[in-house]
Design an enzyme around this catalytic site. Structure first.
Site: not given
Ligand code: AR6
Length: 175
Positions: A11, A25, A34-35, A118, A122
């Site tokens: 993204i 978060n 992704v954050d 999430s 999460y």
């Molecule tokens: N582009 C698109 N999607 C991505 C990318 C990217 N560059 N990197 C990861 N994903 P997550 P959550 C996907 O864990 O579950 C953080 O520490 C990943 O594979 O990023 O909402 C925050 O600060 C998954 O399918 O977010 C919070 O503490 C999706 O993005 C916590 O994680 C969401 O995974 C939030 O957890």
């Protein structure tokens, strides 16, 4: 007419949208997943702007600039952590999508990319999360058909992309 699609990708790369959504978060001060990728690609000014909010409740959304990102804006929304399904997780996930879209609409942002909020750190179950994501987008575009030219789900792996494709077919073809 709003174009709605799911693609596989990162993204933080250029997807031709005005805003990307960050699965943040409640501190809004960065994290993993992704954050972390968004903060790394945007540069340190993003964190500086995020500090001014003093956090954000789960399901709500906050707008910042995009800094070094290809997108002009980032909409930060903390999705719910999955705690077994009896803690309003579904409603809060729908709120994250709805309030992100509402924030974009309020700022005349007509194209937006979402990650799968999430379903990473999460642990929200993927199939259900994809149905909530796509159903909420449909509810929003039904209410505001002229608001968006494009809504893209940018998904990091094939399994997730597949699930969102399926949800799009199910939700939109059932209409
Ligand atoms: N582009 C698109 N999607 C991505 C990318 C990217 N560059 N990197 C990861 N994903 P997550 P959550 C996907 O864990 O579950 C953080 O520490 C990943 O594979 O990023 O909402 C925050 O600060 C998954 O399918 O977010 C919070 O503490 C999706 O993005 C916590 O994680 C969401 O995974 C939030 O957890």
């Amino acid at each position: 007419m709003t174009e709605i699609k799911a693609i596989c990708g990162d993204i933080t790369k250029d997807h031709g949208v005005m805003a990307i959504v960050n699965a943040a978060n409640t501190s809004l001060l960065g994290g993993g997943g992704v954050d972390g990728a968004i903060h790394k690609a945007a540069g340190p000014e993003l964190l500086e702007e995020c500090r001014q909010f003093h956090g954000c409740p789960t399901g709500q959304a906050r707008l910042t600039k995009g800094y070094q990102l290809p997108a002009s804006y980032v909409i930060h929304t903390p999705g719910p952590r999955w705690l077994g399904g009896h803690n309003s997780e579904r409603e809060l996930l729908a709120d994250s999508y709805w309030n992100s879209l509402q924030t974009a609409l309020d700022h005349q942002i007509a194209s937006i990319a979402f990650p799968s909020i999430s379903t990473g750190i999460y642990h929200f179950p993927l199939r259900e999360a994809s149905m909530i994501a796509v159903s909420t987008v449909k509810r929003f575009v039904d209410r505001y058909p002229d608001a968006f030219s494009q809504i893209v789900f940018v998904l990091y792996d094939d399994k997730t992309r597949h699930m969102y494709d399926r949800a799009i077919r199910q939700v939109f073809l059932a209409a």
